[in-house]
Structure formats: structure tokens, C-alpha cells
Design a protein around this motif. Structure first.
Motif, PDB file in Angstrom:
ATOM      1  N   ILE A 174     -24.277   4.719  35.646  1.00 14.81           N
ATOM      2  CA  ILE A 174     -23.704   3.917  36.722  1.00 14.81           C
ATOM      3  C   ILE A 174     -22.246   4.272  36.964  1.00 14.81           C
ATOM      4  N   GLY A 175     -21.520   4.697  35.924  1.00 17.23           N
ATOM      5  CA  GLY A 175     -20.136   5.096  36.104  1.00 17.23           C
ATOM      6  C   GLY A 175     -20.003   6.283  37.036  1.00 17.23           C
ATOM      7  N   ASN A 176     -20.898   7.253  36.899  1.00 17.25           N
ATOM      8  CA  ASN A 176     -20.890   8.405  37.814  1.00 17.25           C
ATOM      9  C   ASN A 176     -21.230   7.982  39.234  1.00 17.25           C
ATOM     10  N   LEU A 177     -22.133   7.019  39.361  1.00 10.64           N
ATOM     11  CA  LEU A 177     -22.516   6.537  40.682  1.00 10.64           C
ATOM     12  C   LEU A 177     -21.342   5.835  41.363  1.00 10.64           C
ATOM     13  N   ILE A 178     -20.591   5.058  40.606  1.00 15.85           N
ATOM     14  CA  ILE A 178     -19.433   4.353  41.169  1.00 15.85           C
ATOM     15  C   ILE A 178     -18.381   5.350  41.632  1.00 15.85           C
ATOM     16  N   VAL A 179     -18.143   6.392  40.831  1.00 18.31           N
ATOM     17  CA  VAL A 179     -17.179   7.424  41.230  1.00 18.31           C
ATOM     18  C   VAL A 179     -17.635   8.112  42.513  1.00 18.31           C
ATOM     19  N   ASN A 180     -18.934   8.369  42.631  1.00 24.63           N
ATOM     20  CA  ASN A 180     -19.453   8.990  43.851  1.00 24.63           C
ATOM     21  C   ASN A 180     -19.244   8.091  45.077  1.00 24.63           C
ATOM     22  N   PHE A 181     -19.414   6.780  44.891  1.00 25.26           N
ATOM     23  CA  PHE A 181     -19.170   5.854  45.996  1.00 25.26           C
ATOM     24  C   PHE A 181     -17.721   5.939  46.472  1.00 25.26           C
TER      25      PHE A 181
ATOM     26  N   ILE B  29      -9.559  -8.462  43.882  1.00 22.80           N
ATOM     27  CA  ILE B  29      -9.673  -7.465  44.943  1.00 22.80           C
ATOM     28  C   ILE B  29     -11.053  -6.811  44.916  1.00 22.80           C
ATOM     29  N   VAL B  30     -11.543  -6.492  43.724  1.00 24.26           N
ATOM     30  CA  VAL B  30     -12.870  -5.878  43.610  1.00 24.26           C
ATOM     31  C   VAL B  30     -13.950  -6.830  44.115  1.00 24.26           C
ATOM     32  N   VAL B  31     -13.825  -8.101  43.744  1.00 24.06           N
ATOM     33  CA  VAL B  31     -14.811  -9.089  44.209  1.00 24.06           C
ATOM     34  C   VAL B  31     -14.780  -9.181  45.726  1.00 24.06           C
ATOM     35  N   ALA B  32     -13.584  -9.225  46.307  1.00 31.33           N
ATOM     36  CA  ALA B  32     -13.481  -9.316  47.765  1.00 31.33           C
ATOM     37  C   ALA B  32     -14.045  -8.065  48.431  1.00 31.33           C
ATOM     38  N   TYR B  33     -13.718  -6.896  47.904  1.00 27.01           N
ATOM     39  CA  TYR B  33     -14.227  -5.651  48.484  1.00 27.01           C
ATOM     40  C   TYR B  33     -15.745  -5.595  48.454  1.00 27.01           C
ATOM     41  N   SER B  34     -16.346  -6.155  47.401  1.00 30.09           N
ATOM     42  CA  SER B  34     -17.802  -6.081  47.285  1.00 30.09           C
ATOM     43  C   SER B  34     -18.512  -6.881  48.371  1.00 30.09           C
ATOM     44  N   PHE B  35     -17.779  -7.801  49.021  1.00 27.22           N
ATOM     45  CA  PHE B  35     -18.382  -8.603  50.086  1.00 27.22           C
ATOM     46  C   PHE B  35     -17.866  -8.186  51.476  1.00 27.22           C
ATOM     47  N   TRP B  36     -17.141  -7.076  51.559  1.00 26.39           N
ATOM     48  CA  TRP B  36     -16.662  -6.567  52.836  1.00 26.39           C
ATOM     49  C   TRP B  36     -17.466  -5.342  53.261  1.00 26.39           C
ATOM     50  N   ARG B  37     -17.084  -4.757  54.382  1.00 25.15           N
ATOM     51  CA  ARG B  37     -17.784  -3.593  54.900  1.00 25.15           C
ATOM     52  C   ARG B  37     -16.818  -2.451  55.156  1.00 25.15           C
ATOM     53  N   VAL B  38     -17.379  -1.255  55.263  1.00 26.24           N
ATOM     54  CA  VAL B  38     -16.602  -0.073  55.638  1.00 26.24           C
ATOM     55  C   VAL B  38     -17.113   0.441  56.969  1.00 26.24           C
TER      56      VAL B  38
ATOM     57  N   PHE C  52     -27.669  -1.720  47.576  1.00 29.86           N
ATOM     58  CA  PHE C  52     -27.783  -1.143  46.235  1.00 29.86           C
ATOM     59  C   PHE C  52     -29.192  -1.310  45.680  1.00 29.86           C
ATOM     60  N   PHE C  53     -29.739  -2.511  45.783  1.00 34.09           N
ATOM     61  CA  PHE C  53     -31.055  -2.769  45.203  1.00 34.09           C
ATOM     62  C   PHE C  53     -32.203  -2.285  46.091  1.00 34.09           C
ATOM     63  N   SER C  54     -31.879  -1.854  47.308  1.00 28.95           N
ATOM     64  CA  SER C  54     -32.926  -1.320  48.182  1.00 28.95           C
ATOM     65  C   SER C  54     -33.119   0.186  48.014  1.00 28.95           C
ATOM     66  N   VAL C  55     -32.211   0.834  47.312  1.00 33.40           N
ATOM     67  CA  VAL C  55     -32.316   2.278  47.080  1.00 33.40           C
ATOM     68  C   VAL C  55     -32.887   2.491  45.675  1.00 33.40           C
ATOM     69  N   PRO C  56     -34.093   3.045  45.544  1.00 37.53           N
ATOM     70  CA  PRO C  56     -34.715   3.202  44.212  1.00 37.53           C
ATOM     71  C   PRO C  56     -33.869   4.038  43.256  1.00 37.53           C
ATOM     72  N   THR C  57     -33.166   5.034  43.765  1.00 39.37           N
ATOM     73  CA  THR C  57     -32.362   5.889  42.889  1.00 39.37           C
ATOM     74  C   THR C  57     -31.262   5.089  42.209  1.00 39.37           C
ATOM     75  N   TYR C  58     -30.640   4.195  42.940  1.00 34.49           N
ATOM     76  CA  TYR C  58     -29.568   3.384  42.357  1.00 34.49           C
ATOM     77  C   TYR C  58     -30.114   2.412  41.317  1.00 34.49           C
ATOM     78  N   VAL C  59     -31.258   1.820  41.606  1.00 37.82           N
ATOM     79  CA  VAL C  59     -31.866   0.889  40.649  1.00 37.82           C
ATOM     80  C   VAL C  59     -32.264   1.631  39.377  1.00 37.82           C
TER      81      VAL C  59
ATOM     82  N   ARG D 280     -19.216  -0.533  48.587  1.00 39.90           N
ATOM     83  CA  ARG D 280     -20.417  -0.335  47.768  1.00 39.90           C
ATOM     84  C   ARG D 280     -20.045   0.008  46.332  1.00 39.90           C
ATOM     85  N   GLY D 281     -18.978   0.770  46.169  1.00 42.12           N
ATOM     86  CA  GLY D 281     -18.507   1.048  44.815  1.00 42.12           C
ATOM     87  C   GLY D 281     -18.032  -0.212  44.119  1.00 42.12           C
ATOM     88  N   ALA D 282     -17.373  -1.111  44.856  1.00 43.12           N
ATOM     89  CA  ALA D 282     -16.930  -2.376  44.275  1.00 43.12           C
ATOM     90  C   ALA D 282     -18.127  -3.235  43.882  1.00 43.12           C
ATOM     91  N   ALA D 283     -19.166  -3.238  44.706  1.00 41.12           N
ATOM     92  CA  ALA D 283     -20.362  -4.019  44.379  1.00 41.12           C
ATOM     93  C   ALA D 283     -21.030  -3.499  43.114  1.00 41.12           C
TER      94      ALA D 283
END
Length: 309
Positions: free
Chosen positions: A261-268, A52-61, A78-85, A276-279
Motif C-alpha cells: 500500500i505504501g507504493n500505491l500511495i506514492v504512485n497516487f 489536512i490528510v483527513v480533509a484531502y481524503s474527502f475533497w476532489r482533484v 479505492f474499493f471499486s478497483v480490484p487491484t487496489y483492494v 486518493r492518496g490521502a484516502a
């Protein structure tokens, strides 16, 4: 004149046992039937959620609804935002640093415990090592707020010794505080794993190396470390992998400057950006799998006498 070899006849009164057709297949199936419940649990609680996580990472909201539109935009975003990288990179180096410091503290402790402490006292000291597990994880993290905070034990000690006349704030809400708390939290995992490896080591080999002229450091590097390498690798895995997904410790003692990254995922997920959180979650999973592949050889235990056979 030639003679043909014949199989010896069975003793009188005994009939040769023949396996019924299909019996071997049923027997093999019965051998693995016990794995059924474990496979069901593994599939329901691991494989399905991971899929489910893999599928969500390739879907949209769209409008807070997940749309089954296959795309790689979540990863590009994700990789286009410097803060996330920067957060991902900070997570990796904080995890590496905390793991190195944890092993650096746990190895001398386990070495001292095995070599110089009587066996009867070793058990008591191991109980002290695992004693923090008897308390809440949340309580253990919160206790560091009272140690590192402006009114905490460190600041009170500095003021009592007149090294400072006002509370110092740099002990808390930064990455050094996060690393310190992570070392404290995962020290028991490393200490117990290294203790188990050192306890099984044949110390006569270590003494023989020193009798032959090796220094203690040389004997440790050439004799001890190669033989406890699987245990050392296991300790690294037990510490590094959980730290990669840490959320609570960076949140409480790291503040805005200690985000991982764990805090970032929770924020997503809190912002309903599930894809985006799944990705981001899958990126950590890929990093963990890569780590296990790299350390796979180190976990293999070779027979030292195999080459002489």
C-alpha cells in the motif's frame, strides 16, 4: 450531658496558613505549563498534518487542482478497483506474516540470550543486534539485491554445489523476498523489546513450576508468556505498524509483484491524485488505530497481588 468536639488550637506564635483565593488554580496551571512546548510540537507536526490528510481524503482533484468539494468518492473509487483492494489485502497479510516470523525468530534468540549467556557477553551480543542501525537503511536493503539476485551469493552457492547450472530468478522480485527482507530489517526491534521483558522476569517462578512437575513448554505457556505479555505485545506493535507503511523494501526487492500500500500511495501522489492518496493513507491510519485499540488490554500490567488485598 454532651460534649462537642473542638479542633485543637494551633501552637502559640503560629498563624494558620490560608491559601489565597485563586491560588490553587494558578498552581495547577503551573504544573501543566511544562507540557506547553510538547503540545505545540504535537499540534504542529501531528494534529495539523493529520487534519489536512483527513480533509484531502474527502475533497476532489480537477485539472490537477484540489477542489474543496466534500465527497466520499475517493473511498468508493479505492474499493471499486480490484487491484487496489488486492494490494491492501496483500499489505495486511505480508505484514502479519513478517511480524509472526520476526517474533518467532526474535523470541528464541532473546530467551537464549537471557537464560544461557553470561551477563558480560550479553551486552556484546546486543551490540551486534543493533549494529545494522549504524549503516544506512537504503544500503541494508540494497545489500539483499546482491544476496538474492541472479549473480548473488545464493545463486553462486547453488551453482558451486551443482544444484543448478544457471541462475535462479525466483529469489527476487516477489513477495517472499519482501517478507525475508522485512524480517531482517525489523528483527532488532523485536529482539531488543523481548530481551528487556525477559531480563526483568523472575526466573525462580519458572524453576518452581518445573520443580512441581510442569514441562518446560507448560511452564513457558502458563508462567512466562502471561507475565511478559505487555513486552510481547509491544514487540508486535513495533514491528507490525512500521511494516504496514513500508515503501522502499517492497520497491527494491519486490518489484511489480511485491507492491504494498505504501507504493500505491506514492504512485497516487506522483500522479497528482492527492485526494486518493490521502484516502489510502487514512485507511492505513484507521487500521493502525484499530490495532492499538485491540492491543490496549494486552499493554496493561496487572498487579498479581491485587486480588489478595
Amino acid at each position: 450531658m454532651t460534649t462537642e468536639a473542638t479542633a485543637p488550637a494551633p501552637p502559640a506564635g503560629l498563624e494558620p496558613v490560608t491559601e489565597p483565593a485563586g491560588g490553587r488554580g494558578r498552581f495547577r496551571l503551573g504544573e501543566y505549563a511544562g507540557f506547553g512546548p510538547a503540545l505545540i510540537l504535537y499540534g504542529v507536526f501531528f494534529v495539523v498534518p493529520l487534519g489536512i490528510v483527513v480533509a484531502y481524503s474527502f475533497w476532489r482533484v480537477r485539472d490537477y487542482n484540489v477542489v474543496h468539494d466534500w465527497t466520499t468518492d475517493n473511498y468508493h473509487y479505492f474499493f471499486s478497483v480490484p487491484t487496489y483492494v488486492r494490494t491492501l489485502w496483500a499489505t495486511v497479510w505480508v505484514s502479519v506474516l513478517a511480524t509472526v516470523l520476526t517474533i518467532a525468530v526474535a523470541f528464541p534468540f532473546a530467551y537464549w540470550l537471557v537464560r544461557y549467556v553470561p551477563r558480560g557477553l550479553q551486552r556484546a551480543l546486543l551490540v551486534l543486534v543493533i549494529l545494522p542501525f549504524w549503516t544506512s537503511y537504503l544500503l541494508r536493503v540494497y545489500s539483499w539485491l546482491n544476496i538474492l539476485g541472479e549473480g548473488g551469493a545464493i545463486n553462486r552457492f547453488l551453482q558451486w554445489t551443482h544444484l543448478t547450472h544457471h541462475p535462479v530468478s525466483f529469489f527476487l522480485y516477489d513477495r517472499p523476498a519482501v517478507v525475508l527482507v522485512l524480517v531482517y530489517l525489523y528483527f532488532p526491534f523485536a529482539a531488543l523489546t523481548l530481551y528487556a521483558s525477559l531480563e526483568r522476569f523472575d526466573w525462580d517462578q519458572f524453576k518452581a513450576a518445573m520443580d512441581l512437575g510442569a514441562t518446560p513448554l507448560t511452564a513457558m505457556r502458563r508462567i512466562l508468556l502471561p507475565q511478559i505479555k505487555p513486552g510481547l505485545t509491544t514487540a508486535v506493535i513495533f514491528v507490525f505498524i512500521p511494516i504496514l507503511g513500508e515503501y522502499l523494501a517492497p520497491q527494491l526487492v519486490g518489484g511489480t509483484r511485491g507492491v504494498m500500500i505504501g507504493n500505491l500511495i506514492v504512485n497516487f501522489f506522483s500522479g497528482a491524485e492527492y485526494t486518493r492518496g490521502a484516502a489510502a493513507s487514512l485507511l492505513i491510519a484507521v487500521l493502525i488505530v484499530a490495532l492499538l485499540v485491540v492491543f490496549r488490554r494486552s499493554l496493561e500490567i496487572k498487579d498479581p497481588y491485587a486480588s489478595g488485598r
